[in-house]
Design a protein around this motif. Structure first.
Motif, PDB file in Angstrom:
ATOM      1  N   GLN A  86       0.815  -1.118   0.162  1.00 44.61           N
ATOM      2  CA  GLN A  86      -0.010  -0.092  -0.002  1.00 44.61           C
ATOM      3  C   GLN A  86       0.830   1.529   0.106  1.00 44.61           C
ATOM      4  N   PHE A  87       0.406   2.309  -0.609  1.00 44.48           N
ATOM      5  CA  PHE A  87       0.926   3.647  -0.508  1.00 44.48           C
ATOM      6  C   PHE A  87       0.539   4.421   0.624  1.00 44.48           C
ATOM      7  N   GLY A  88       1.432   5.138   1.477  1.00 45.67           N
ATOM      8  CA  GLY A  88       1.042   6.011   2.606  1.00 45.67           C
ATOM      9  C   GLY A  88       0.939   7.546   2.138  1.00 45.67           C
ATOM     10  N   ASP A  89       1.363   8.311   2.976  1.00 49.97           N
ATOM     11  CA  ASP A  89       1.431   9.801   2.587  1.00 49.97           C
ATOM     12  C   ASP A  89       2.027  10.187   1.464  1.00 49.97           C
ATOM     13  N   VAL A  90       1.712  11.098   0.852  1.00 45.71           N
ATOM     14  CA  VAL A  90       2.265  11.713  -0.472  1.00 45.71           C
ATOM     15  C   VAL A  90       2.597  13.106  -0.205  1.00 45.71           C
ATOM     16  N   GLU A  91       3.920  13.512  -0.539  1.00 43.81           N
ATOM     17  CA  GLU A  91       4.263  14.996  -0.258  1.00 43.81           C
ATOM     18  C   GLU A  91       5.115  15.420  -1.511  1.00 43.81           C
ATOM     19  N   PHE A  92       4.810  16.607  -1.894  1.00 43.65           N
ATOM     20  CA  PHE A  92       5.285  17.325  -3.248  1.00 43.65           C
ATOM     21  C   PHE A  92       6.416  18.190  -2.868  1.00 43.65           C
ATOM     22  N   ARG A  93       7.356  18.241  -3.889  1.00 45.51           N
ATOM     23  CA  ARG A  93       8.467  19.344  -3.840  1.00 45.51           C
ATOM     24  C   ARG A  93       7.722  20.551  -4.354  1.00 45.51           C
ATOM     25  N   ASN A  94       6.933  20.508  -5.142  1.00 45.42           N
ATOM     26  CA  ASN A  94       6.403  21.954  -5.618  1.00 45.42           C
ATOM     27  C   ASN A  94       4.777  21.737  -4.869  1.00 45.42           C
ATOM     28  N   PRO A  95       4.502  22.441  -3.963  1.00 45.59           N
ATOM     29  CA  PRO A  95       3.249  22.286  -3.328  1.00 45.59           C
ATOM     30  C   PRO A  95       2.247  22.355  -4.291  1.00 45.59           C
ATOM     31  N   ILE A  96       1.038  21.679  -3.961  1.00 45.79           N
ATOM     32  CA  ILE A  96      -0.168  21.761  -4.806  1.00 45.79           C
ATOM     33  C   ILE A  96      -0.803  22.933  -4.574  1.00 45.79           C
ATOM     34  N   ASP A  97      -1.773  23.263  -5.235  1.00 41.77           N
ATOM     35  CA  ASP A  97      -2.838  24.670  -4.774  1.00 41.77           C
ATOM     36  C   ASP A  97      -4.093  24.098  -4.489  1.00 41.77           C
ATOM     37  N   CYS A 112       1.038  25.470 -14.571  1.00 46.42           N
ATOM     38  CA  CYS A 112       1.924  24.088 -14.855  1.00 46.42           C
ATOM     39  C   CYS A 112       2.813  24.037 -13.948  1.00 46.42           C
ATOM     40  N   ALA A 113       3.357  22.881 -13.415  1.00 43.69           N
ATOM     41  CA  ALA A 113       4.323  22.565 -12.536  1.00 43.69           C
ATOM     42  C   ALA A 113       5.220  21.540 -12.973  1.00 43.69           C
ATOM     43  N   ASP A 114       6.504  21.634 -12.288  1.00 40.72           N
ATOM     44  CA  ASP A 114       7.453  20.697 -12.237  1.00 40.72           C
ATOM     45  C   ASP A 114       7.550  20.186 -10.852  1.00 40.72           C
ATOM     46  N   THR A 115       7.474  18.924 -10.723  1.00 42.15           N
ATOM     47  CA  THR A 115       7.356  18.668  -9.189  1.00 42.15           C
ATOM     48  C   THR A 115       7.941  16.988  -9.139  1.00 42.15           C
ATOM     49  N   THR A 116       8.577  16.823  -7.965  1.00 43.59           N
ATOM     50  CA  THR A 116       8.857  15.413  -7.584  1.00 43.59           C
ATOM     51  C   THR A 116       7.947  15.085  -6.295  1.00 43.59           C
ATOM     52  N   LEU A 117       7.243  13.989  -6.367  1.00 44.45           N
ATOM     53  CA  LEU A 117       6.490  13.572  -5.422  1.00 44.45           C
ATOM     54  C   LEU A 117       7.204  12.399  -4.541  1.00 44.45           C
ATOM     55  N   HIS A 118       7.027  12.185  -3.133  1.00 49.75           N
ATOM     56  CA  HIS A 118       7.547  11.304  -2.453  1.00 49.75           C
ATOM     57  C   HIS A 118       6.118  10.420  -1.950  1.00 49.75           C
ATOM     58  N   VAL A 119       6.125   9.089  -2.006  1.00 49.79           N
ATOM     59  CA  VAL A 119       5.076   8.491  -1.466  1.00 49.79           C
ATOM     60  C   VAL A 119       5.732   7.263  -0.660  1.00 49.79           C
TER      61      VAL A 119
END
Length: 159
Positions: A86-97, A112-119
């Motif tokens: 299972q996936f847990g919490d998701v965090e984004f380098r470029n915060p979501i709006d 438009c965003a360039d981002t890296t997400l960590h899950v």
């Protein structure tokens, strides 16, 4: 008589203005667009983790030129679930709006965003060895609307 001319001119201007805002192919003046739009679909880089049963690791996904991101529900916790991975919490380098309160959530950016997400990915103690497929969808709503689905897997190996 002047009122009719004014209204007739106003209706035409309003329709043309709305066409520029609502139509994908119609634009009056400068149209908004994502950087690198000519290279759609966007660049996506994914590190596919390999876990032992009972382990967890952070999965990284890097993507550019999007306004929307969402996982499919195969490995995402949607209510009570006993899925072995299972996936847990998701965090984004470029915060979501914004975030649509769905399960799984839909993450949104105003531009438009360039981002890296960590899950965090977690394998249950009794997870069988194998590949556990998941997917995600990315899209953009600035300029010409586009979307694309991607498929990957988390591997669970023997300890």
């Amino acid at each position: 008589m002047r009122r009719r001319q004014f209204l007739a001119g106003s209706v035409g201007t309003a329709v043309a203005g709305l066409g520029g805002c609502l139509g994908d192919d119609i634009c009056l003046g400068d149209c908004p667009s994502c950087t690198g739009e000519g290279s759609w679909p966007p660049t996506v880089e994914v590190e596919e983790p390999e876990l032992a049963p009972g382990d967890s690791e952070v999965l990284y996904v890097r993507v550019d030129g999007i306004t929307r991101f969402s996982f499919d529900s195969r490995l995402y916790k949607c209510g009570p679930s006993d899925a072995p991975v299972q996936f847990g919490d998701v965090e984004f380098r470029n915060p979501i709006d914004a975030q649509a309160d769905s399960c799984p959530p839909i993450y949104l950016w105003d531009d438009c965003a360039d981002t890296t997400l960590h899950v965090r990915v977690e394998a249950a103690q009794d997870a069988e060895p194998g590949r556990y497929a998941y997917g995600f969808s990315v899209g953009k709503t600035v300029g010409e609307r586009r979307s694309k689905d991607y498929e990957y897997a988390v591997r669970v190996g023997e300890e």
